[in-house]
Design a protein around this motif. Structure first.
Motif, PDB file in Angstrom:
ATOM      1  N   THR A   1      -7.032 -22.937   2.733  1.00 58.33           N
ATOM      2  CA  THR A   1      -8.130 -23.639   2.081  1.00 58.33           C
ATOM      3  C   THR A   1      -9.297 -23.947   3.008  1.00 58.33           C
ATOM      4  O   THR A   1     -10.240 -24.591   2.613  1.00 58.33           O
ATOM      5  CB  THR A   1      -7.627 -24.969   1.498  1.00 58.33           C
ATOM      6  N   VAL A   2      -9.232 -23.495   4.254  1.00 55.92           N
ATOM      7  CA  VAL A   2     -10.332 -23.760   5.186  1.00 55.92           C
ATOM      8  C   VAL A   2     -11.592 -23.060   4.695  1.00 55.92           C
ATOM      9  O   VAL A   2     -11.575 -21.875   4.379  1.00 55.92           O
ATOM     10  CB  VAL A   2      -9.993 -23.245   6.596  1.00 55.92           C
ATOM     11  N   VAL A   3     -12.668 -23.811   4.653  1.00 56.01           N
ATOM     12  CA  VAL A   3     -13.939 -23.189   4.268  1.00 56.01           C
ATOM     13  C   VAL A   3     -14.409 -22.333   5.431  1.00 56.01           C
ATOM     14  O   VAL A   3     -14.153 -22.643   6.578  1.00 56.01           O
ATOM     15  CB  VAL A   3     -14.999 -24.268   3.948  1.00 56.01           C
ATOM     16  N   PRO A   4     -15.103 -21.219   5.159  1.00 55.84           N
ATOM     17  CA  PRO A   4     -15.561 -20.353   6.248  1.00 55.84           C
ATOM     18  C   PRO A   4     -16.404 -21.133   7.232  1.00 55.84           C
ATOM     19  O   PRO A   4     -17.270 -21.912   6.846  1.00 55.84           O
ATOM     20  CB  PRO A   4     -16.405 -19.287   5.515  1.00 55.84           C
ATOM     21  N   GLN A   5     -16.144 -20.911   8.529  1.00 55.93           N
ATOM     22  CA  GLN A   5     -16.880 -21.650   9.545  1.00 55.93           C
ATOM     23  C   GLN A   5     -18.300 -21.126   9.655  1.00 55.93           C
ATOM     24  O   GLN A   5     -18.570 -19.937   9.505  1.00 55.93           O
ATOM     25  CB  GLN A   5     -16.182 -21.518  10.898  1.00 55.93           C
ATOM     26  N   LYS A   6     -19.197 -22.029   9.965  1.00 56.36           N
ATOM     27  CA  LYS A   6     -20.595 -21.655  10.093  1.00 56.36           C
ATOM     28  C   LYS A   6     -20.867 -21.229  11.526  1.00 56.36           C
ATOM     29  O   LYS A   6     -20.163 -21.630  12.443  1.00 56.36           O
ATOM     30  CB  LYS A   6     -21.483 -22.861   9.757  1.00 56.36           C
ATOM     31  N   PRO A   7     -21.907 -20.458  11.744  1.00 57.34           N
ATOM     32  CA  PRO A   7     -22.303 -20.128  13.113  1.00 57.34           C
ATOM     33  C   PRO A   7     -22.609 -21.390  13.891  1.00 57.34           C
ATOM     34  O   PRO A   7     -22.982 -22.407  13.324  1.00 57.34           O
ATOM     35  CB  PRO A   7     -23.569 -19.276  12.913  1.00 57.34           C
ATOM     36  N   ALA A   8     -22.467 -21.311  15.223  1.00 59.37           N
ATOM     37  CA  ALA A   8     -22.631 -22.500  16.071  1.00 59.37           C
ATOM     38  C   ALA A   8     -24.007 -23.114  15.958  1.00 59.37           C
ATOM     39  O   ALA A   8     -24.173 -24.321  16.132  1.00 59.37           O
ATOM     40  CB  ALA A   8     -22.355 -22.128  17.531  1.00 59.37           C
ATOM     41  N   ASP A   9     -25.016 -22.292  15.668  1.00 62.05           N
ATOM     42  CA  ASP A   9     -26.376 -22.838  15.607  1.00 62.05           C
ATOM     43  C   ASP A   9     -26.760 -23.301  14.209  1.00 62.05           C
ATOM     44  O   ASP A   9     -27.898 -23.687  13.966  1.00 62.05           O
ATOM     45  CB  ASP A   9     -27.378 -21.795  16.122  1.00 62.05           C
ATOM     46  N   GLU A  10     -25.819 -23.245  13.257  1.00 61.37           N
ATOM     47  CA  GLU A  10     -26.135 -23.653  11.894  1.00 61.37           C
ATOM     48  C   GLU A  10     -25.776 -25.117  11.702  1.00 61.37           C
ATOM     49  O   GLU A  10     -24.748 -25.582  12.181  1.00 61.37           O
ATOM     50  CB  GLU A  10     -25.345 -22.783  10.906  1.00 61.37           C
TER      51      GLU A  10
ATOM     52  N   LYS B   1     -22.077 -29.915  24.052  1.00 57.59           N
ATOM     53  CA  LYS B   1     -22.041 -29.294  22.719  1.00 57.59           C
ATOM     54  C   LYS B   1     -21.826 -30.356  21.642  1.00 57.59           C
ATOM     55  O   LYS B   1     -22.417 -30.300  20.567  1.00 57.59           O
ATOM     56  CB  LYS B   1     -20.920 -28.259  22.642  1.00 57.59           C
ATOM     57  N   LEU B   2     -20.962 -31.325  21.936  1.00 63.11           N
ATOM     58  CA  LEU B   2     -20.676 -32.382  20.966  1.00 63.11           C
ATOM     59  C   LEU B   2     -21.864 -33.313  20.777  1.00 63.11           C
ATOM     60  O   LEU B   2     -21.983 -33.972  19.746  1.00 63.11           O
ATOM     61  CB  LEU B   2     -19.456 -33.197  21.435  1.00 63.11           C
ATOM     62  N   ALA B   3     -22.732 -33.380  21.782  1.00 64.66           N
ATOM     63  CA  ALA B   3     -23.876 -34.291  21.714  1.00 64.66           C
ATOM     64  C   ALA B   3     -24.902 -33.872  20.670  1.00 64.66           C
ATOM     65  O   ALA B   3     -25.721 -34.690  20.243  1.00 64.66           O
ATOM     66  CB  ALA B   3     -24.548 -34.392  23.090  1.00 64.66           C
ATOM     67  N   HIS B   4     -24.871 -32.626  20.229  1.00 65.39           N
ATOM     68  CA  HIS B   4     -25.765 -32.171  19.154  1.00 65.39           C
ATOM     69  C   HIS B   4     -25.124 -32.561  17.823  1.00 65.39           C
ATOM     70  O   HIS B   4     -24.394 -31.778  17.210  1.00 65.39           O
ATOM     71  CB  HIS B   4     -25.981 -30.656  19.248  1.00 65.39           C
TER      72      HIS B   4
ATOM     73  N   ASN C   1     -18.582 -24.378  17.190  1.00 61.89           N
ATOM     74  CA  ASN C   1     -17.805 -23.376  16.467  1.00 61.89           C
ATOM     75  C   ASN C   1     -16.709 -22.730  17.312  1.00 61.89           C
ATOM     76  O   ASN C   1     -15.890 -21.982  16.793  1.00 61.89           O
ATOM     77  CB  ASN C   1     -18.744 -22.288  15.928  1.00 61.89           C
ATOM     78  N   GLU C   2     -16.689 -23.016  18.610  1.00 61.31           N
ATOM     79  CA  GLU C   2     -15.689 -22.403  19.466  1.00 61.31           C
ATOM     80  C   GLU C   2     -15.437 -23.267  20.692  1.00 61.31           C
ATOM     81  O   GLU C   2     -16.166 -24.223  20.960  1.00 61.31           O
ATOM     82  CB  GLU C   2     -16.153 -21.003  19.910  1.00 61.31           C
ATOM     83  N   GLY C   3     -14.388 -22.939  21.426  1.00 61.09           N
ATOM     84  CA  GLY C   3     -14.063 -23.655  22.649  1.00 61.09           C
ATOM     85  C   GLY C   3     -13.424 -25.002  22.387  1.00 61.09           C
ATOM     86  O   GLY C   3     -13.128 -25.384  21.249  1.00 61.09           O
ATOM     87  N   ILE C   4     -13.226 -25.757  23.447  1.00 62.44           N
ATOM     88  CA  ILE C   4     -12.558 -27.050  23.356  1.00 62.44           C
ATOM     89  C   ILE C   4     -13.413 -28.034  22.573  1.00 62.44           C
ATOM     90  O   ILE C   4     -12.889 -28.927  21.900  1.00 62.44           O
ATOM     91  CB  ILE C   4     -12.248 -27.593  24.769  1.00 62.44           C
ATOM     92  N   ALA C   5     -14.733 -27.885  22.636  1.00 58.24           N
ATOM     93  CA  ALA C   5     -15.616 -28.787  21.885  1.00 58.24           C
ATOM     94  C   ALA C   5     -15.307 -28.733  20.395  1.00 58.24           C
ATOM     95  O   ALA C   5     -15.301 -29.764  19.712  1.00 58.24           O
ATOM     96  CB  ALA C   5     -17.079 -28.436  22.137  1.00 58.24           C
ATOM     97  N   ALA C   6     -15.048 -27.536  19.865  1.00 65.99           N
ATOM     98  CA  ALA C   6     -14.733 -27.395  18.439  1.00 65.99           C
ATOM     99  C   ALA C   6     -13.429 -28.103  18.100  1.00 65.99           C
ATOM    100  O   ALA C   6     -13.298 -28.734  17.046  1.00 65.99           O
ATOM    101  CB  ALA C   6     -14.641 -25.912  18.070  1.00 65.99           C
TER     102      ALA C   6
END
Length: 347
Positions: A35-44, A284-287, A293-298
């Protein structure tokens, strides 16, 4: 020298020793579900309205509202703190050295815990030199969230045998980091308690959700909100000069607290000479309007939202329609969340 030591502390590459709780045994949360919704690009941009609403609600757990929300109008107290936040962002070294200093004992103890050749008796004696640290480690060992089996852990020797060095390292590091929450005024201890509980939940969830490098995910989750702690301590100092009854109650201050605290967390990580991964992922989390969308931040982003949902649900402050939207945002079914929620209430 210090940087190389911290690299040893936080860039752990051995397999994590934290046992997967029974409540997670049926579902591997590190893998997406149907049921996961498709992930958006990191800049979206992610759903900013849901994100803002969640942060506003979570803020109400930290500071119980006593006066009406003043919206975008900051009072004198808030303006004073916001000015100090800008100064802190320009000179994070002052905050790291005077407001929120990372305990130096982390270095020595972790160096010994990481060395398998170091004598066990000497290691335990080193921890026992700090009675408060010993007590905190034993409390963590026996907490519902981490306890293994029915037997209570009553000594550090027993903890070392049951947990092993790697898990003991996590507990020692967590206990030392907790020293930064030394909050004196009784009225504001709730903030410290709730932030620490949230940080431990996020650390735990991040290690569970991560497919690789769970130790780094654990520690990034533990430290992701240190900027909030720094801002809160500035707030405590500002209360000395505040008008009677003045409280942080504007929407504007909540926004500043949310956005600026994560930036400050990244800057503190850099000043503490933690591995560059920490600064990069925290940045990355500060935005706040963009979902990593990837890495430990996600992983930490998802863990953070799940923890906030759980804490608000426990406090009966989360509307049902918002709950369903948030669960879709983090890719969880209701049954999965219920299992997590039951576990997280033990923290």
């Amino acid at each position: 020298m210090i940087k190389s030591i911290f690299n040893k502390i936080f860039n752990i590459r051995e397999e994590a020793t934290l046992e997967r709780p029974k409540s997670f045994s049926q579902t591997d949360l590190s893998k997406p579900i149907n049921t996961v919704v498709p992930q958006k690009p990191a800049d979206e941009r992610c759903d900013s309205s849901v994100s803002v609403d969640l942060e506003a609600l979570f803020y109400s757990l930290l500071f119980p509202a006593r006066t009406k929300d003043s919206g975008g109008v900051a009072n004198n107290l808030e303006r004073r703190v916001m000015a100090e936040i800008e100064q802190a962002l320009a000179s994070p070294q002052l905050i790291a050295e005077k407001v929120l200093k990372l305990p130096s004992k982390v270095l020595e103890l972790d160096r010994k815990l990481a060395d398998p050749q170091f004598d066990t008796k000497d290691l335990l004696a080193l921890i026992e030199q700090d009675p408060l640290l010993s007590v905190e480690v034993l409390k963590l060992c026996n907490s519902p969230a981490f306890k293994r089996g029915e037997r209570e852990v009553t000594s550090l020797q027993q903890a070392l045998v049951q947990l092993g060095r790697e898990q003991l390292r996590r507990f020692v590091t967590s206990s030392l980091v907790r020293e930064m929450l030394d909050i004196k005024p009784i009225y504001f201890r709730r903030f410290g308690a709730e932030i620490w509980r949230h940080s431990m939940q996020v650390a735990f969830l991040a290690s569970e959700l991560s497919e690789e490098d769970r130790d780094t995910a654990f520690l990034l989750g533990l430290l992701h909100d240190v900027g909030k702690l720094a801002i809160f301590k500035m707030l405590l100092d500002a209360f000395v000069q505040a008008e009677p009854g003045e409280q942080p109650n504007s929407w504007l201050f909540r926004q500043v607290m949310t956005a600026k605290s994560l930036t400050l967390s990244a800057l503190l990580a850099k000043h503490w000479q933690l591995p560059s991964t920490f600064e990069t992922e925290l940045d990355k989390l500060a935005h706040v309007h963009t979902r990593p969308n990837e890495g430990i931040a996600a992983v930490v982003w998802r863990a953070n939202v799940i923890s906030e949902i759980s804490m608000l649900q426990q406090a009966s402050k989360l509307p049902a329609d918002m709950l369903s939207n948030l669960l879709a945002l983090v890719g969880l079914e209701q049954a999965q969340f219920d299992e997590l929620h039951e576990k997280l209430q033990q923290f």
